[in-house]
Write a protein that holds these residues in place. Structure first.
Motif: not given
Length: 991
Positions: A960-981
């Motif tokens: 899970s991530g922030e506020n105990k939200k379960k990790i999803t493939t969408g969240m994982l892709r957002e992490i990759g996007e966040g790395l580039i940002r």
């Protein structure tokens, strides 16, 4: 009398200063005329401090106390008098003064008490206190032994010891840790003997010593010195008598971390019973229960502890504690009961099993196969989380833990880090393997003379886009090389991926298990009362022996959908479930049915290895709707997992996909992760069980279960990279083959992404960024992250364009293709953990790592472009959120690393930038230590050998991530996007 005038306040200070001069010059305060002078002086101080709260003269007392507390030396002089004086009256006055200055009362405020504590935090002052205590005990013992001493004198001496112990405890109750390493062995042993001597004869003194002993025992060396059989017996006798259970529990916790002290504890049956009975009746806080069960866990690992657990009395007491489990407790609070269930399994009839790799001929070249055979007897353990998990230091954990809501997320229970020995064993094994590799293969890491030309092609950014990408087009058409056993894809991997952006939040009921059912199960094991004879219904070893590679039932989604519409799915339901794992990334070795709706599942270790038991991926069919099935994966290796804190397996239902357009999702209830009755016959370690229950929605459905969202090598090559061939006027993309995987089977792709060469931004002016992932094949979340990064880089968004114009991205999305294909957790086909091979990669055994390192080396030595960052992406099975590990020369084990010191602290730049763009980033989890045992990892090698200051490992939770939200493939892709940002923002901020 109100507030004091300045004149009167100055007079009091002058009096105190004069008193200090008198006391300082009292070299022998108990002899001659000086004795009377010191008594008068001390009495004067007592008098000034004697006005009670509410008195008109209270201001005099307050002013005096404040001055004394802030005086740099007067409190120390008082302790020295206490140490040297043999006059009981003098000592009594001194203790009276110190009590009013140190102990909590209405006279002295917290500010003043902090001031006097700071004085005594000097190590030599701490030793003075202990010497005074020792001398006081000697004088007390003389009074007890002298026949003509009165009861009043003996009582007074006893009370003085008690008061002095309370003063010491108050001084060091909060910040005593800095002194514990400076205590002499003589003082430590004295405290132990003093405690034993007074344990029953004078319980009040021993009771006051418990907090002091607790402070001492924070140091493992002190635990070794203080803990003997006499101390253990006195301890288990005294704590229940004086009812100081919290202090006793903490002392046991510290003692259990010292191997020498633990050896003494293990030999005492009384300790075993004390721990269990305290947990049942006196552990009111969940943390106390956790500490007690952690201690009991360590006790039960000894041969004597195992023998005692066979004893019905102790076993039943532990079972009583387990049955107290409350379904309403939070996840962390239930861990003590899970640990108790693990210990209970050590008291039943154990089943010894041997972890062996599958007997598959991978058709590797002869020299590589010979290497694998030579090291077949060297089975390295897999109890560490992964290469980049530096184990939490116990004292660091103790300091960092605070009672807050955020603490719920720090699930790395320090009581579970009991693998220090195993970690050292792994390090020795790794070193031996490297030596074997150099000695046996006799192939040095020399570079071919054509290497410069070979690697120059990977930086041919000046060529035409379409011309350079022809090789990439051919890669997408190439056949994936797989063994005939798994030469197929699971159905979910044949279908378009449906994004699941919201899989809910972690809730306490995920880990709510039925104690009644587990009670019946463990009691049956204990008494050998099995009511259901286990039946093997799936055996991969037997299928391999029979060479049955073709009769694999991979369903067709249209057929299943049609059966459902024709109401024929009911006919597909059977009394026994059907299992399958012979497809890419699959991992399931054996299944036993142990109940009508319950199954034990065994997974395979990594190929050519006997470890790596974590990743699973299998197919289930023949289920009945609304029936609750229980699955027990019984041969997992990690002693702790996020499955205990809300992590769930993922499930794909074919009918749910066809009818409701729903793809992979988190599933399972009554999750429990515990040690079971299965013991590894080689290491004698207890295997873990992941138990979860599932209620299927449809009759005759076909479902898939996996550790995490699967990401196959085929998906990367035939789906993800295929989209890069689409022309884009703003993006320069090139996909090429970096090398072949071990054995020359499959391609290791290299993707180059940047902006097209323009007059405004020339290639020569851009910095290089290297991104890699999936060196550990079981960390599928890393692939989703790096796919998110690549997708974002191909967009027309302004931030993506900024990143492309400032950087040339070199991306290796899968560093371990063979490990991914064959469903491994950590290793490749050679049985090596490739993230341990970066220091001396072998061109034959580790071609993926060898060529990736040479790529960086070429960029560093032959190109003028700066290597701005190197990020290696991993998954983390024991923490939540995502975070970064970096390298700080000031935190390195090697002092010579100081030459690499970065005055700008570049290692902190990327973590801070990522925390600004993604709330799931956890800055407090980031670390920059350089440990000796991490020398061969990617992060450290890139930093040390190529001076890449921003060399990072990105670790992402499966849970899970922030506020105990379960990790999803969408969240994982957002992490990759966040790395580039974040990388783009670093360029913007530097400009």
């Amino acid at each position: 009398m109100g507030a004091l005038t300045d004149e009167y306040e100055n007079k009091i200070k002058a009096d105190c200063e004069q008193l200090y001069v008198v006391l300082k010059n009292c070299d022998a305060p108990d002899q001659g005329a000086r004795d009377g002078e010191s008594i008068k002086t001390l009495y004067r101080l007592v008098f000034l401090l004697s006005y009670r709260h509410g008195s008109k003269l209270m201001a005099i007392t307050t002013t005096t106390a404040s001055y004394l507390c802030h005086h740099p030396m007067l409190p120390v002089i008082l302790v020295e008098i206490l140490r040297d004086s043999k006059n009981i009256k003098v000592c009594a006055y001194v203790l009276d003064i110190l009590s009013k200055l140190v102990l909590k009362n209405a006279i002295v405020g917290e500010t003043e008490r902090k001031a006097i504590r700071r004085v005594f935090h000097e190590p030599h002052h701490f030793r003075t206190l202990l010497q005074a205590l020792r001398n006081m005990d000697t004088r007390y013992q003389v009074l007890v032994d002298v026949t003509d001493s009165t009861d009043e004198e003996t009582t007074q001496a006893h009370d003085m010891q008690v008061r002095f112990l309370k003063i010491i405890n108050c001084l060091y109750s909060r910040k005593g840790q800095s002194q514990i390493s400076l205590i002499t062995e003589f003082n430590v042993e004295f405290i132990g003997r003093h405690f034993v001597k007074h344990a029953m004869s004078n319980m009040e003194i021993s009771r006051c010593m418990l907090p002091l002993i607790k402070t001492f025992c924070r140091n493992k060396k002190n635990c070794e010195l203080i803990c003997d059989q006499a101390f253990v017996l006195a301890f288990v006798t005294l704590v229940p008598a004086v009812k100081r259970y919290p202090a006793g529990i903490s002392i046991l916790r510290f003692l259990s971390r010292s191997p020498e002290a633990m050896a003494e504890l293990c030999q005492s049956e009384a300790v075993h019973h004390f721990v269990v009975q305290t947990a049942i009746h006196h552990a009111e806080k969940s943390t106390h229960r956790k500490y007690l069960m952690s201690t009991m866990y360590r006790l039960a690992k000894s041969s004597y502890g195992m023998q005692l657990l066979k004893n019905t009395s102790l076993w039943l007491s532990l079972l009583e504690f387990f049955m107290k489990s409350d379904r309403l407790e939070e996840l962390r609070q239930r861990m003590s009961f899970t640990r108790a269930y693990t210990i209970l399994h050590r008291g039943v009839t154990n089943k010894f099993v041997m972890a062996t790799p599958l007997l598959i001929d991978f058709d590797l070249p002869g020299d590589i196969q010979a290497y694998i055979c030579d090291r077949a007897n060297h089975h390295s353990s897999d109890d560490s989380d992964n290469d980049e998990e530096e184990e939490e230091d116990e004292l660091r954990n103790a300091r960092s833990r605070t009672v807050s809501a955020e603490n719920e997320d720090d699930d790395n229970d320090d009581s579970d880090n009991d693998n220090d020995e195993e970690g050292e064993e792994d390090e020795r094994m790794e070193t031996k393997e490297e030596d074997d590799k150099d000695n046996e293969m006799q192939t040095e890491n020399h570079h071919d003379v054509n290497d410069e030309k070979n690697f120059q092609q990977f930086f041919a950014e000046f060529n035409d886009f379409h011309e350079n990408n022809q090789q990439g087009c051919e890669l997408f058409k190439s056949k994936i090389h797989r063994h005939a056993l798994i030469d197929r894809l699971a159905l979910p991997d044949l279908l378009p991926h449906l994004e699941n952006d919201n899989d809910g939040y972690l809730t306490a009921d995920i880990n709510h298990y039925s104690t009644d059912q587990l009670y019946s199960k463990i009691v049956s094991m204990k008494n050998n009362l099995a009511t259901f004879q286990p039946v093997v219904i799936y055996d991969l070893d037997e299928l391999i022996t029979q060479n049955q590679h073709q009769d694999v039932n991979i369903p067709n989604i249209e057929d299943i959908h049609m059966n459902y519409l024709n109401a024929e799915c009911d006919m597909m339901s059977t009394e026994v479930l059907h299992f399958e794992s012979r497809f890419e990334c699959g991992n399931l070795r054996k299944v036993e049915q142990i109940g009508e709706y319950e199954y034990n599942l065994f997974i395979s270790p990594d190929a050519n290895m006997a470890c790596g038991l974590q990743w699973f991926y299998f197919q289930v069919s023949g289920m009945r709707a609304l029936a609750t099935y229980a699955f027990n994966i019984v041969n997992l290796q990690k002693c702790n997992s996020q499955f205990s804190y809300g992590l769930q397996p993922v499930m794909f239902s074919v009918l749910s996909y066809a009818l409701n357009s729903r793809g992979w999702r988190k599933c399972g209830s009554e999750l429990m992760y515990y040690g079971n009755e299965y013991i590894c016959s080689e290491s004698n370690k207890q295997y873990r069980t992941l138990r979860f229950c599932i209620t299927f929605e449809y009759n005759g459905d076909v479902c898939y279960f996996a550790y995490h969202y699967p990401y196959t090598y085929t998906r990367l090559m035939h789906v993800a990279l295929a989209s890069f061939t689409l022309p884009n006027d703003n993006v320069y993309v090139r996909v090429e083959e970096l090398t072949k995987s071990v054995g020359g089977f499959n391609t290791v792709p290299l993707i180059t992404i940047t902006a097209r060469n323009t007059e405004k931004t020339q290639f020569e002016e851009r910095k290089l960024v290297f991104l890699t992932s999936r060196v550990h094949p079981g960390e599928s979340n890393a692939s989703w992250i790096i796919e998110g990064a690549m997708r974002f880089l191909l967009t027309d968004e302004e931030t993506a364009q900024c990143a492309r114009e400032n950087y040339i991205f070199k991306i290796i999305p899968i560093l371990n293709p063979e490990g991914v294909i064959y469903g491994n957790t950590r290793c490749g086909l050679t049985g090596n953990d490739l993230n341990r091979c970066w220091k001396k990669p072998h061109p034959r055994l580790h071609p993926e790592i060898y060529n990736a390192k040479r790529l960086v080396q070429y960029a560093k030595e032959y190109l003028q472009n700066e290597i701005f960052a190197f990020v290696d992406i991993h998954g983390h099975s024991r923490k939540k959120y995502f975070f970064l590990y970096g390298c700080n020369a000031r935190q390195s084990w090697d002092e010579s690393d100081a030459i690499l010191s970065d005055t700008l602290d570049a290692f902190n730049a990327l973590p801070k930038a990522m925390s600004a763009v993604n709330p799931n980033m956890k800055l407090s989890y980031c670390r920059n230590t350089v440990e000796r045992k991490r020398e061969t990892t990617c992060r450290v090698v890139m930093w040390r050998e190529f001076a890449i200051h921003r060399s990072h490992t990105l670790e992402c939770s499966f849970c899970s991530g922030e506020n105990k939200k379960k990790i999803t493939t969408g969240m994982l892709r957002e992490i990759g996007e966040g790395l580039i940002r974040a990388l783009a923002n670093l360029t913007t901020s530097s400009e």
